[in-house]
Design a protein around this motif. Structure first.
Motif, PDB file in Angstrom:
ATOM      1  N   ILE A 174      29.259 -48.811  19.806  1.00  0.00           N
ATOM      2  CA  ILE A 174      29.868 -48.620  18.739  1.00  0.00           C
ATOM      3  C   ILE A 174      29.020 -47.502  18.555  1.00  0.00           C
ATOM      4  CG2 ILE A 174      29.883 -49.444  16.597  1.00  0.00           C
ATOM      5  CD1 ILE A 174      30.635 -52.331  16.794  1.00  0.00           C
ATOM      6  N   GLN A 175      27.993 -47.404  18.479  1.00  0.00           N
ATOM      7  CA  GLN A 175      27.275 -46.064  17.970  1.00  0.00           C
ATOM      8  C   GLN A 175      27.398 -44.788  18.544  1.00  0.00           C
ATOM      9  OE1 GLN A 175      23.240 -46.254  19.360  1.00  0.00           O
ATOM     10  NE2 GLN A 175      22.838 -44.351  18.633  1.00  0.00           N
ATOM     11  N   HIS A 176      28.002 -45.313  19.769  1.00  0.00           N
ATOM     12  CA  HIS A 176      28.357 -43.268  20.457  1.00  0.00           C
ATOM     13  C   HIS A 176      29.777 -43.696  19.985  1.00  0.00           C
ATOM     14  CE1 HIS A 176      24.878 -44.461  23.435  1.00  0.00           C
ATOM     15  NE2 HIS A 176      24.286 -43.773  22.557  1.00  0.00           N
ATOM     16  N   ALA A 177      30.988 -44.042  19.936  1.00  0.00           N
ATOM     17  CA  ALA A 177      32.266 -44.190  19.821  1.00  0.00           C
ATOM     18  C   ALA A 177      32.054 -44.224  18.184  1.00  0.00           C
ATOM     19  CB  ALA A 177      32.582 -45.470  20.040  1.00  0.00           C
ATOM     20  N   LEU A 178      31.265 -44.072  17.330  1.00  0.00           N
ATOM     21  CA  LEU A 178      31.630 -43.634  16.056  1.00  0.00           C
ATOM     22  C   LEU A 178      30.363 -42.568  15.698  1.00  0.00           C
ATOM     23  CD1 LEU A 178      32.424 -47.661  14.257  1.00  0.00           C
ATOM     24  CD2 LEU A 178      33.507 -45.625  15.543  1.00  0.00           C
ATOM     25  N   SER A 179      29.845 -41.941  16.133  1.00  0.00           N
ATOM     26  CA  SER A 179      28.382 -41.223  16.068  1.00  0.00           C
ATOM     27  C   SER A 179      27.451 -41.542  14.654  1.00  0.00           C
ATOM     28  CB  SER A 179      29.289 -40.007  15.894  1.00  0.00           C
ATOM     29  OG  SER A 179      30.168 -39.330  16.756  1.00  0.00           O
ATOM     30  N   ILE A 180      27.452 -42.118  14.810  1.00  0.00           N
ATOM     31  CA  ILE A 180      26.566 -43.250  13.820  1.00  0.00           C
ATOM     32  C   ILE A 180      25.489 -43.836  14.321  1.00  0.00           C
ATOM     33  CG2 ILE A 180      29.019 -44.175  12.278  1.00  0.00           C
ATOM     34  CD1 ILE A 180      28.193 -46.659  13.372  1.00  0.00           C
ATOM     35  N   SER A 181      24.208 -44.352  13.254  1.00  0.00           N
ATOM     36  CA  SER A 181      22.852 -44.665  14.421  1.00  0.00           C
ATOM     37  C   SER A 181      22.923 -46.118  14.602  1.00  0.00           C
ATOM     38  CB  SER A 181      22.213 -44.520  13.205  1.00  0.00           C
ATOM     39  OG  SER A 181      22.415 -45.812  12.481  1.00  0.00           O
ATOM     40  N   TYR A 182      21.978 -46.373  15.473  1.00  0.00           N
ATOM     41  CA  TYR A 182      22.011 -48.004  16.154  1.00  0.00           C
ATOM     42  C   TYR A 182      21.940 -48.606  15.554  1.00  0.00           C
ATOM     43  CZ  TYR A 182      20.606 -51.874  18.924  1.00  0.00           C
ATOM     44  OH  TYR A 182      20.831 -53.148  19.886  1.00  0.00           O
ATOM     45  N   THR A 204      38.921 -48.735  12.661  1.00  0.00           N
ATOM     46  CA  THR A 204      38.417 -47.985  13.319  1.00  0.00           C
ATOM     47  C   THR A 204      37.838 -48.881  14.443  1.00  0.00           C
ATOM     48  OG1 THR A 204      38.698 -46.217  11.372  1.00  0.00           O
ATOM     49  CG2 THR A 204      37.240 -45.480  13.301  1.00  0.00           C
ATOM     50  N   LEU A 205      36.818 -50.033  13.719  1.00  0.00           N
ATOM     51  CA  LEU A 205      35.867 -50.838  14.638  1.00  0.00           C
ATOM     52  C   LEU A 205      36.747 -51.081  15.046  1.00  0.00           C
ATOM     53  CD1 LEU A 205      33.473 -51.758  15.478  1.00  0.00           C
ATOM     54  CD2 LEU A 205      33.822 -52.862  12.903  1.00  0.00           C
ATOM     55  N   GLU A 206      37.684 -51.536  14.537  1.00  0.00           N
ATOM     56  CA  GLU A 206      38.531 -53.053  15.506  1.00  0.00           C
ATOM     57  C   GLU A 206      39.268 -52.514  16.836  1.00  0.00           C
ATOM     58  OE1 GLU A 206      41.292 -54.440  12.764  1.00  0.00           O
ATOM     59  OE2 GLU A 206      40.559 -56.236  12.513  1.00  0.00           O
ATOM     60  N   ARG A 207      39.901 -50.639  16.727  1.00  0.00           N
ATOM     61  CA  ARG A 207      40.113 -49.876  17.496  1.00  0.00           C
ATOM     62  C   ARG A 207      38.904 -49.968  18.419  1.00  0.00           C
ATOM     63  NH1 ARG A 207      43.007 -46.320  13.428  1.00  0.00           N
ATOM     64  NH2 ARG A 207      40.761 -45.061  13.767  1.00  0.00           N
ATOM     65  N   THR A 208      37.853 -49.464  18.004  1.00  0.00           N
ATOM     66  CA  THR A 208      36.827 -49.781  19.324  1.00  0.00           C
ATOM     67  C   THR A 208      36.631 -51.380  19.853  1.00  0.00           C
ATOM     68  OG1 THR A 208      35.395 -47.838  17.964  1.00  0.00           O
ATOM     69  CG2 THR A 208      33.679 -48.907  19.174  1.00  0.00           C
ATOM     70  N   LEU A 209      36.767 -52.192  19.350  1.00  0.00           N
ATOM     71  CA  LEU A 209      36.265 -53.533  19.573  1.00  0.00           C
ATOM     72  C   LEU A 209      37.222 -54.057  21.039  1.00  0.00           C
ATOM     73  CD1 LEU A 209      34.855 -55.514  16.527  1.00  0.00           C
ATOM     74  CD2 LEU A 209      33.614 -54.473  18.734  1.00  0.00           C
ATOM     75  N   SER A 210      38.815 -53.067  20.230  1.00  0.00           N
ATOM     76  CA  SER A 210      39.518 -53.728  21.142  1.00  0.00           C
ATOM     77  C   SER A 210      39.074 -53.200  22.977  1.00  0.00           C
ATOM     78  CB  SER A 210      40.713 -52.919  20.973  1.00  0.00           C
ATOM     79  OG  SER A 210      41.759 -52.889  21.887  1.00  0.00           O
ATOM     80  N   GLN A 211      38.882 -51.734  22.495  1.00  0.00           N
ATOM     81  CA  GLN A 211      38.219 -51.137  23.827  1.00  0.00           C
ATOM     82  C   GLN A 211      37.048 -51.777  24.781  1.00  0.00           C
ATOM     83  OE1 GLN A 211      37.550 -46.824  23.291  1.00  0.00           O
ATOM     84  NE2 GLN A 211      39.825 -46.833  22.401  1.00  0.00           N
ATOM     85  N   LEU A 212      35.906 -52.036  24.049  1.00  0.00           N
ATOM     86  CA  LEU A 212      34.953 -53.245  24.635  1.00  0.00           C
ATOM     87  C   LEU A 212      35.198 -54.105  24.779  1.00  0.00           C
ATOM     88  CD1 LEU A 212      32.243 -52.297  22.372  1.00  0.00           C
ATOM     89  CD2 LEU A 212      32.513 -50.867  24.259  1.00  0.00           C
ATOM     90  N   GLU A 213      36.329 -54.868  24.404  1.00  0.00           N
ATOM     91  CA  GLU A 213      37.046 -56.088  24.981  1.00  0.00           C
ATOM     92  C   GLU A 213      37.884 -55.865  26.373  1.00  0.00           C
ATOM     93  OE1 GLU A 213      39.920 -59.875  23.379  1.00  0.00           O
ATOM     94  OE2 GLU A 213      39.761 -57.878  22.056  1.00  0.00           O
ATOM     95  N   THR A 214      38.362 -55.279  26.796  1.00  0.00           N
ATOM     96  CA  THR A 214      38.970 -54.595  27.668  1.00  0.00           C
ATOM     97  C   THR A 214      37.315 -54.374  29.568  1.00  0.00           C
ATOM     98  OG1 THR A 214      40.631 -53.602  26.766  1.00  0.00           O
ATOM     99  CG2 THR A 214      40.718 -53.395  29.402  1.00  0.00           C
ATOM    100  N   GLU A 215      36.949 -53.154  28.317  1.00  0.00           N
ATOM    101  CA  GLU A 215      35.246 -53.756  29.618  1.00  0.00           C
ATOM    102  C   GLU A 215      34.548 -54.775  29.777  1.00  0.00           C
ATOM    103  OE1 GLU A 215      31.688 -50.388  29.640  1.00  0.00           O
ATOM    104  OE2 GLU A 215      33.201 -49.798  28.690  1.00  0.00           O
TER     105      GLU A 215
END
Length: 215
Positions: A174-182, A204-215
């Protein structure tokens, strides 16, 4: 001292012993079968630990199931069978970890004896005794870097495993996908799980979580 992953390595070993003629089950037979399998697992693990300049030692071993001629039995000693099947839960730990923890605890307390156990065994015991009416379940211990799994059927452990994904995996992605701190990533996920995240950031976060869920 209950060790969490990855401070120990564990496995569930199926054991099958059969003879053409009936044999009598005794403590010596059961112990020899357990010792053979646990020592073999210890040897295999030591080959990995040697690369880190240390060695492994047995942490815990216990029989989780026992069948004679295909049937469960609570009192196998003295009974005859041609087929004995059992599952052995074995865990090992680095010797250097035991030394370090023992030294630390001894310096802080007056404890003369410290015993070590794998956390998943303790968790399994508590959950099993709590869910007496739920015989089948999957127990997950999500750690920082590793997730441990125990499959329980009819109240006993029948399978185990682990994979190298824990909470750090979620936070760093999430940190890298959204360019935020840990820390911001951890806070963002906490707000999301509590349904307290504003709609724009939530999408925005749900799109990232969807990608992580697939991985």
């Amino acid at each position: 001292c209950f060790l969490a992953s990855p401070w120990f390595t564990a496995t569930l070993i199926p054991i099958s012993y059969t003879q053409p003629q009936p044999f009598t089950v005794n403590e010596r037979l059961l112990q020899s079968l357990q010792t053979k399998e646990s020592q073999q697992f210890l040897t295999q693990t030591n080959q990995l630990y040697e690369r880190d300049g240390t060695n492994a030692e047995l942490l815990d071993q216990s029989v989780t199931t026992l069948f004679l001629n295909g049937y469960t039995t609570e009192l196998p000693i003295g009974k005859q069978a041609t087929l004995l099947e059992t599952s052995l839960y074995v865990s090992v730990m680095p010797t250097m970890v035991r030394h370090a923890v023992t030294e630390l605890v001894s310096n802080l307390t007056h404890t003369s004896r410290i015993t070590f156990h794998p956390f998943m065994r303790a968790a399994y015991t508590v959950v099993r005794d709590t869910l007496l009416t739920v015989p089948d379940f999957l127990l997950l211990d999500v750690g920082a870097d590793v997730t441990e799994m125990l499959l329980v059927k009819k109240g006993v452990m029948v399978g185990s495993g682990s994979f190298p994904y824990g909470k750090h995996f979620l936070y760093t992605r999430i940190q890298h996908a959204l360019s935020i701190s840990y820390d911001e990533a951890a806070s963002l996920l906490s707000l999301y799980l509590g349904n307290a995240l504003e709609e724009g950031k939530r999408a925005t976060l749900e799109r990232t979580l969807s990608q992580l869920e697939t991985e």
